[in-house]
Write an enzyme that holds these catalytic residues in place. Structure first.
Site, short mmCIF file in Angstrom:
data_model
loop_
_atom_site.label_atom_id
_atom_site.label_comp_id
_atom_site.label_asym_id
_atom_site.label_seq_id
_atom_site.Cartn_x
_atom_site.Cartn_y
_atom_site.Cartn_z
N HIS A 1 0.84 -1.21 0.00
CA HIS A 1 0.00 0.00 0.00
C HIS A 1 0.87 1.26 0.00
O HIS A 1 1.71 1.42 0.89
CB HIS A 1 -0.92 -0.03 1.24
CG HIS A 1 -1.69 1.23 1.42
ND1 HIS A 1 -1.72 1.93 2.61
CD2 HIS A 1 -2.47 1.93 0.55
CE1 HIS A 1 -2.48 2.99 2.46
NE2 HIS A 1 -2.95 3.02 1.23
N ARG B 1 -20.44 8.59 23.18
CA ARG B 1 -20.55 8.51 24.63
C ARG B 1 -22.02 8.29 24.93
O ARG B 1 -22.83 9.23 24.90
CB ARG B 1 -20.02 9.81 25.27
CG ARG B 1 -19.60 9.69 26.74
CD ARG B 1 -20.72 9.47 27.67
NE ARG B 1 -20.29 9.28 29.05
CZ ARG B 1 -20.54 8.17 29.75
NH1 ARG B 1 -21.16 7.13 29.19
NH2 ARG B 1 -20.16 8.09 31.01
N HIS C 1 -7.69 8.85 -2.50
CA HIS C 1 -8.28 7.61 -3.02
C HIS C 1 -9.41 7.82 -4.00
O HIS C 1 -9.89 6.86 -4.60
CB HIS C 1 -8.77 6.74 -1.85
CG HIS C 1 -7.65 6.34 -0.94
ND1 HIS C 1 -7.34 7.03 0.19
CD2 HIS C 1 -6.75 5.33 -1.03
CE1 HIS C 1 -6.29 6.47 0.77
NE2 HIS C 1 -5.91 5.44 0.06
N TYR D 1 -20.59 14.54 36.85
CA TYR D 1 -20.17 15.69 36.05
C TYR D 1 -20.03 16.97 36.89
O TYR D 1 -20.58 18.02 36.56
CB TYR D 1 -21.15 15.91 34.88
CG TYR D 1 -21.15 14.76 33.90
CD1 TYR D 1 -19.98 14.44 33.20
CD2 TYR D 1 -22.28 13.99 33.68
CE1 TYR D 1 -19.95 13.38 32.31
CE2 TYR D 1 -22.26 12.92 32.79
CZ TYR D 1 -21.10 12.64 32.11
OH TYR D 1 -21.09 11.58 31.23
N CYS E 1 -16.20 15.38 25.91
CA CYS E 1 -16.67 14.72 27.13
C CYS E 1 -15.92 15.31 28.33
O CYS E 1 -14.73 15.60 28.23
CB CYS E 1 -16.36 13.23 27.01
SG CYS E 1 -16.77 12.32 28.48
#
Ligand code: HEM
Length: 471
Positions: free
Chosen positions: A36, A134, A60, A317, A181
């Site tokens: 490749h 998530r 590609h 959190y 997150c």
């Protein structure tokens, strides 16, 4: 022959064979890997689809590449979701969607995964297949025709909108926004002392273009008027736990109704319908605010004097002192995280790689972002552990054709790059990055003083150690 996605996913190594899919066909490219032209990056696609990678590497999109690929065809991919029937057991996760095998999975049920960090900074817009996932609960399967959004707490009384109404009654608005997150880079905190939570690396952050109705317009339609005593907008997802309790969170009403807040009820991600993992058919996108408040599979909005009472708003959190442990923590004493602090990380080179001294230079790449719409104004990079510094070249979205962000509305990340001469004679480099935002907030230099029991808000200087070969 016809193969299922599972058959393809089993072929991910040179020993078992390397299979990929493209446009509904299956290819055994084991013999092509060694030749490749793009090197061993090709292995990232092993067992999965080529399309998301080829969206990143546009080289590609040429006929001769497809001609090479055609030589390796071995069959067709089973159309649609060809999962064996009968497998619809009592497992609430049985209707979770298929995911790209290149994702690094932190938890299968619920599904939580991040892209390989070396591909994160390849594109300003993260292809949806690689956008970090998530989930807190099983992915709900929502029929778009039966879907209804309920809005409570405004003068017009409970308002109920179909997906079609949300798409046609309100102007469509697009926003390019990074979601992160709260636990991104938690693994750095784990190295100081064990924390509770998924062991995220540096890729629980991604950037997408979202399209949908402005939340502001929908609230005004439901009768919102300035001066009400409400302070919060609560969101409930259609994802529920075994007792029927939905995922929930809230944001400040001021952010939701601000002309400049850009909060969306999004039905599109990167120009297509939201994928199942990202909240199909409708989610909230709250630019500049922690991922956890960007509620997916949105079912209900409540405008209220109170924050969401959900577990995730009240008892998760939140940030605490490094001195607070699970015996002493009182979640009521800390505010729910909304805007996130300034962040940056190095995506290239990766920890532990060997650079050739003969090349003479090193290229360092990464991302930087700050919460609340604060722009990244500078990224400093050190090759010697922080003794001396270079300023990286910043790549805001404009190079990709996006309009410059207005002040205090820099919702998208900044990719950056530094090319610097290799320090003569150095056998090892400790590469460090740190970002500065438009309020001149900076990142802390070490993790220990910001360590917290939940491992959130992990934004210390990012460090990567690499070796330099003798040649
Ligand atoms: C069977 C699948 C693949 C085929 C047949 C293929 C074929 C090729 C070909 C022919 C080139 C040279 C193009 C040119 O310069 O005209 C190329 C370059 C490249 N490929 Fe692939 N590729 C495949 C999969 C992948 C995947 C999955 C990745 C990334 C994850 C990848 C990454 C690259 C890169 C980065 C280059 C550019 C190298 C450079 O600029 O020097 N390829 N590939």
């Amino acid at each position: 022959p016809v193969y299922t996605q599972d058959d393809v996913t089993k072929h991910r190594t040179l020993e078992d064979g390397v299979w990929v899919t493209y446009n509904g066909s299956v290819y055994d490219i084991t013999d092509f890997v060694a030749v490749h032209p793009g090197g061993d990056k090709i292995m990232l696609a092993a067992g999965g689809a080529l399309e998301p990678f080829w969206a990143l590497y546009a080289v590609h999109n040429q006929e001769h590449v497809l001609e090479i690929l055609a030589e390796y065809k071995v069959g067709e991919l089973c159309p649609g979701d060809c999962k064996e029937e009968g497998a619809t057991s009592a497992d609430p996760y049985s209707s979770d969607p298929p995911r790209h095998p290149a994702l690094r999975v932190n938890s299968q049920k619920p599904f939580n995964a991040e892209p390989p960090s070396e591909i994160l900074s390849e594109n300003f817009i993260t292809p949806s297949a690689f956008f970090f996932k998530r989930n807190h609960l099983p992915v709900p399967r929502v029929d778009p025709h039966a879907y209804r959004l309920e809005i409570h707490g405004l003068p017009r009384g409970p308002v109920c909108l179909s997906l079609e109404e949300i798409k046609t009654k309100f102007p469509k608005h697009t926003v390019t926004a990074t979601l992160q997150c709260a636990g991104n880079r938690r693994s750095d905190m784990n190295r100081v002392k064990q924390v509770k939570g998924l062991n995220w690396g540096i890729s629980a952050i991604s950037n997408a273009t979202w399209g949908g109705a402005r939340l502001r317009d929908v609230l005004v339609y439901a009768g919102y008027l300035p001066g009400s005593s409400a302070r919060h907008v609560q969101f409930e997802g259609l994802d529920v736990d075994p007792t029927g309790t939905p995922y929930g969170a809230s944001i400040l009403l001021g952010k939701a109704v601000s002309e400049e807040g850009d909060v969306l009820l999004a039905y599109e991600m990167n120009g297509e319908d939201l994928p199942a993992d990202h909240g199909y058919p409708l989610r909230v996108v709250v630019p500049g605010v922690v991922g956890a408040r960007n509620v997916k599979w949105l079912g209900k909005i409540v405008v209220s004097e109170e924050e969401s009472q959900s577990h995730w708003q009240q008892n998760d959190y939140k940030g605490f002192s490094p001195g607070t442990d699970w015996d002493t923590v009182d979640f009521k004493t800390a505010p729910a995280i909304q805007e996130l602090p300034v962040q940056s990380a190095i995506t290239v080179p990766q920890e532990g790689v060997v650079l050739g001294a003969g090349q003479g230079t090193v290229t360092v790449q990464g991302y930087a972002w700050s919460g609340g719409g604060r722009e990244v104004v500078r990224v400093d990079v050190s090759l010697d552990g922080g003794r001396t510094w270079n300023v990286a070249r910043l790549q805001h979205g404009e190079e990709g054709g996006a309009a410059p962000a207005p002040p205090n509305r820099s919702w998208a990340w900044t990719l950056w790059e530094l090319r610097a001469p290799l320090p003569p004679g150095a056998r090892e480099l400790e590469i460090v990055c740190k970002a500065v935002d438009s309020s001149y907030n900076v990142q802390p230099d070490t993790v220990a003083p910001i360590w917290n029991l939940r491992g959130v808000l992990s934004n210390a200087w990012h460090r990567v150690r690499v070796r330099v070969s003798e040649d």
